[in-house]
Structures are given as structure tokens and as C-alpha cells.
Design a protein around this motif. Structure first.
Motif, PDB file in Angstrom:
ATOM      1  N   ASP A  40       0.830  -1.207   0.000  1.00 30.71           N
ATOM      2  CA  ASP A  40       0.000   0.000   0.000  1.00 30.71           C
ATOM      3  C   ASP A  40       0.865   1.257   0.000  1.00 30.71           C
ATOM      4  O   ASP A  40       0.621   2.201  -0.761  1.00 30.71           O
ATOM      5  CB  ASP A  40      -0.934   0.030   1.213  1.00 30.71           C
ATOM      6  CG  ASP A  40      -2.017  -1.030   1.147  1.00 30.71           C
ATOM      7  OD1 ASP A  40      -2.218  -1.630   0.072  1.00 30.71           O
ATOM      8  OD2 ASP A  40      -2.671  -1.259   2.189  1.00 30.71           O
ATOM      9  N   PHE A  41       1.882   1.282   0.838  1.00 29.57           N
ATOM     10  CA  PHE A  41       2.757   2.453   0.916  1.00 29.57           C
ATOM     11  C   PHE A  41       3.587   2.598  -0.354  1.00 29.57           C
ATOM     12  O   PHE A  41       3.758   3.707  -0.870  1.00 29.57           O
ATOM     13  CB  PHE A  41       3.655   2.371   2.152  1.00 29.57           C
ATOM     14  CG  PHE A  41       4.474   3.609   2.367  1.00 29.57           C
ATOM     15  CD1 PHE A  41       3.863   4.841   2.556  1.00 29.57           C
ATOM     16  CD2 PHE A  41       5.851   3.549   2.384  1.00 29.57           C
ATOM     17  CE1 PHE A  41       4.611   5.989   2.760  1.00 29.57           C
ATOM     18  CE2 PHE A  41       6.609   4.690   2.591  1.00 29.57           C
ATOM     19  CZ  PHE A  41       5.990   5.917   2.774  1.00 29.57           C
ATOM     20  N   ALA A  59       1.622   4.221  -3.045  1.00 28.01           N
ATOM     21  CA  ALA A  59       1.460   5.658  -2.820  1.00 28.01           C
ATOM     22  C   ALA A  59       2.753   6.405  -3.188  1.00 28.01           C
ATOM     23  O   ALA A  59       2.700   7.514  -3.733  1.00 28.01           O
ATOM     24  CB  ALA A  59       1.089   5.929  -1.370  1.00 28.01           C
ATOM     25  N   ARG A  60       3.885   5.809  -2.914  1.00 26.54           N
ATOM     26  CA  ARG A  60       5.174   6.461  -3.190  1.00 26.54           C
ATOM     27  C   ARG A  60       5.585   6.373  -4.652  1.00 26.54           C
ATOM     28  O   ARG A  60       6.430   7.149  -5.096  1.00 26.54           O
ATOM     29  CB  ARG A  60       6.288   5.794  -2.366  1.00 26.54           C
ATOM     30  CG  ARG A  60       6.343   6.214  -0.961  1.00 26.54           C
ATOM     31  CD  ARG A  60       7.585   5.734  -0.289  1.00 26.54           C
ATOM     32  NE  ARG A  60       8.183   4.574  -0.951  1.00 26.54           N
ATOM     33  CZ  ARG A  60       9.095   3.806  -0.429  1.00 26.54           C
ATOM     34  NH1 ARG A  60       9.525   4.025   0.775  1.00 26.54           N
ATOM     35  NH2 ARG A  60       9.597   2.781  -1.080  1.00 26.54           N
ATOM     36  N   LYS A  84       1.924  15.385   3.659  1.00 28.33           N
ATOM     37  CA  LYS A  84       1.025  14.236   3.602  1.00 28.33           C
ATOM     38  C   LYS A  84       1.797  12.926   3.460  1.00 28.33           C
ATOM     39  O   LYS A  84       1.445  11.927   4.085  1.00 28.33           O
ATOM     40  CB  LYS A  84       0.027  14.391   2.445  1.00 28.33           C
ATOM     41  CG  LYS A  84      -1.068  15.375   2.706  1.00 28.33           C
ATOM     42  CD  LYS A  84      -2.029  15.451   1.525  1.00 28.33           C
ATOM     43  CE  LYS A  84      -3.095  16.494   1.761  1.00 28.33           C
ATOM     44  NZ  LYS A  84      -4.012  16.624   0.616  1.00 28.33           N
ATOM     45  N   MET A  85       2.837  12.961   2.643  1.00 30.01           N
ATOM     46  CA  MET A  85       3.632  11.739   2.464  1.00 30.01           C
ATOM     47  C   MET A  85       4.363  11.377   3.756  1.00 30.01           C
ATOM     48  O   MET A  85       4.431  10.200   4.122  1.00 30.01           O
ATOM     49  CB  MET A  85       4.623  11.913   1.310  1.00 30.01           C
ATOM     50  CG  MET A  85       5.387  10.645   0.977  1.00 30.01           C
ATOM     51  SD  MET A  85       4.364   9.190   0.594  1.00 30.01           S
ATOM     52  CE  MET A  85       3.660   9.644  -0.970  1.00 30.01           C
ATOM     53  N   GLU A 132       3.354  12.083   6.771  1.00 22.87           N
ATOM     54  CA  GLU A 132       2.320  11.582   7.682  1.00 22.87           C
ATOM     55  C   GLU A 132       1.942  10.147   7.319  1.00 22.87           C
ATOM     56  O   GLU A 132       1.768   9.295   8.186  1.00 22.87           O
ATOM     57  CB  GLU A 132       1.090  12.495   7.651  1.00 22.87           C
ATOM     58  CG  GLU A 132      -0.014  12.055   8.580  1.00 22.87           C
ATOM     59  CD  GLU A 132       0.399  11.944  10.039  1.00 22.87           C
ATOM     60  OE1 GLU A 132      -0.137  11.048  10.731  1.00 22.87           O
ATOM     61  OE2 GLU A 132       1.266  12.729  10.500  1.00 22.87           O
ATOM     62  N   MET A 133       1.836   9.885   6.019  1.00 25.73           N
ATOM     63  CA  MET A 133       1.508   8.533   5.583  1.00 25.73           C
ATOM     64  C   MET A 133       2.620   7.554   6.005  1.00 25.73           C
ATOM     65  O   MET A 133       2.332   6.451   6.474  1.00 25.73           O
ATOM     66  CB  MET A 133       1.333   8.466   4.062  1.00 25.73           C
ATOM     67  CG  MET A 133       0.890   7.102   3.561  1.00 25.73           C
ATOM     68  SD  MET A 133       0.784   7.003   1.764  1.00 25.73           S
ATOM     69  CE  MET A 133      -0.623   8.048   1.478  1.00 25.73           C
ATOM     70  N   GLN A 165       2.151   6.813   9.606  1.00 20.89           N
ATOM     71  CA  GLN A 165       1.009   5.922   9.800  1.00 20.89           C
ATOM     72  C   GLN A 165       1.374   4.478   9.455  1.00 20.89           C
ATOM     73  O   GLN A 165       0.939   3.549  10.139  1.00 20.89           O
ATOM     74  CB  GLN A 165      -0.178   6.398   8.960  1.00 20.89           C
ATOM     75  CG  GLN A 165      -0.817   7.654   9.472  1.00 20.89           C
ATOM     76  CD  GLN A 165      -1.872   8.207   8.523  1.00 20.89           C
ATOM     77  OE1 GLN A 165      -2.080   7.686   7.427  1.00 20.89           O
ATOM     78  NE2 GLN A 165      -2.539   9.281   8.934  1.00 20.89           N
ATOM     79  N   VAL A 166       2.167   4.311   8.415  1.00 26.72           N
ATOM     80  CA  VAL A 166       2.608   2.963   8.028  1.00 26.72           C
ATOM     81  C   VAL A 166       3.448   2.360   9.150  1.00 26.72           C
ATOM     82  O   VAL A 166       3.261   1.198   9.525  1.00 26.72           O
ATOM     83  CB  VAL A 166       3.395   2.997   6.694  1.00 26.72           C
ATOM     84  CG1 VAL A 166       4.152   1.707   6.466  1.00 26.72           C
ATOM     85  CG2 VAL A 166       2.446   3.280   5.546  1.00 26.72           C
ATOM     86  N   ARG A 188       1.156   1.304  11.891  1.00 21.87           N
ATOM     87  CA  ARG A 188       0.443   0.073  11.523  1.00 21.87           C
ATOM     88  C   ARG A 188       1.363  -1.143  11.646  1.00 21.87           C
ATOM     89  O   ARG A 188       0.941  -2.200  12.121  1.00 21.87           O
ATOM     90  CB  ARG A 188      -0.082   0.171  10.088  1.00 21.87           C
ATOM     91  CG  ARG A 188      -1.285   1.060   9.933  1.00 21.87           C
ATOM     92  CD  ARG A 188      -1.716   1.223   8.492  1.00 21.87           C
ATOM     93  NE  ARG A 188      -2.072  -0.042   7.860  1.00 21.87           N
ATOM     94  CZ  ARG A 188      -2.148  -0.208   6.538  1.00 21.87           C
ATOM     95  NH1 ARG A 188      -1.898   0.799   5.715  1.00 21.87           N
ATOM     96  NH2 ARG A 188      -2.482  -1.377   6.035  1.00 21.87           N
TER      97      ARG A 188
END
Length: 158
Positions: free
Chosen positions: A66-67, A70-71, A86-87, A89-90, A93-94, A97
Motif C-alpha cells: 500500500d505504501f 502511494a510512493r 502528507k507523504m 504523515e503517511m 502511519q505505516v 500500523r
């Protein structure tokens, strides 16, 4: 007997390393052999451990995928300040998780194996990665050397 199977699996993997599905299966078999040996799993433990461990691996892989998606199209040099935030922060979050997943599965796995075995699992995973990376680097160097030698041979022929 376990040691012989482990050595055979490692030799099979590193004897013909490539990215084919068969090679990936051999790598997985070698990883299983290494972990089984290092943890000294009893048959009863192995029967309960491997389904949990495979599920954990799949969950870890899903988070990474998933990450990575996005990247894939993200360029920090072309992104706005807001997009870069945002990146970041993502990414945080990864990591959260992944930590949550690690805790959850550690607790589940500890119902099957001992704390010593869990610590050995982490060491075995790291050792396997290191071994695999060394083998990949060695294969790359071997190919580069072969290409250089092939180029020299072609130069001599001309």
C-alpha cells in the motif's frame, strides 16, 4: 536430519538464484528451513506456528505494498509542501500500523512458542535477509564481471 534439510534448501536457493516463481518458492523454503532450525520448533509448535506466521507475513506485505503504491508516483522535488507533509504523515502511519501488527502477532505467536524462540525468530529473519542480500550482491558482481570479460573477449576478436 533438520540440518541436512536446511543445508539442502539453502544450497538449492543459492545454487540458481533468479526471480522466477520457482526461485521464489525455493527462497521461501530456505527461509522456512532456517527459521524451523533456529527456533527448534517441535512438530506440535510448527503446526500452530506456520499458519500464524504466514498470515503475519501477508499482513506485513500488504502494508508495504500500500505504501509503495502511494510512493510510486511521488517526487518530493516536484511535490508541494502540503504534499510532502502528507507523504511524511503517511509514512508515520505505516510505521504505526507495522508496530501494531508486530505487537498483535507477537502476542498470538507467544501462545505457541516461547519468548526465547520469538527472539530467535527475529534474529533468524534478519540473518536470512542478510544472507539473501549477500547472495544477490555476489550474483550481481559475478554478472558484471562476466559482462566485462565478455566485452574484453569481443574487443580481442575485433
Amino acid at each position: 536430519m533438520k540440518r541436512i534439510l536446511f543445508i539442502a534448501a539453502i544450497a538449492a536457493v543459492f545454487g540458481g538464484f533468479s526471480q522466477s516463481p520457482e526461485a521464489l518458492e525455493k527462497i521461501e523454503a530456505a527461509k522456512i528451513a532456517l527459521i524451523t532450525e533456529r527456533l527448534e520448533l517441535t512438530p506440535a509448535q510448527a503446526e500452530k506456528f506456520w499458519p500464524i506466521y504466514r498470515e503475519f507475513g501477508k499482513q506485513r506485505q500488504d502494508i508495504r505494498r500500500d505504501f509503495d503504491q502511494a510512493r510510486r508516483n511521488f517526487d518530493p522535488n516536484k511535490a508541494s509542501e502540503e504534499e510532502n507533509k502528507k507523504m511524511l504523515e503517511m509514512a508515520n502511519q505505516v510505521k504505526e500500523r507495522q508496530l501494531k501488527l508486530e505487537r498483535e502477532y507477537s502476542n498470538r505467536i507467544l501462545k505457541v512458542i516461547t519468548t526465547r524462540q520469538l527472539n530467535n525468530l527475529r534474529k533468524a529473519e534478519n540473518d536470512f535477509k542478510e544472507m539473501l542480500l549477500r547472495r544477490i550482491r555476489a550474483e550481481q558482481m559475478k554478472r558484471q564481471k562476466q559482462r566485462r570479460n565478455d566485452g574484453r573477449l569481443n574487443d580481442r576478436r575485433n
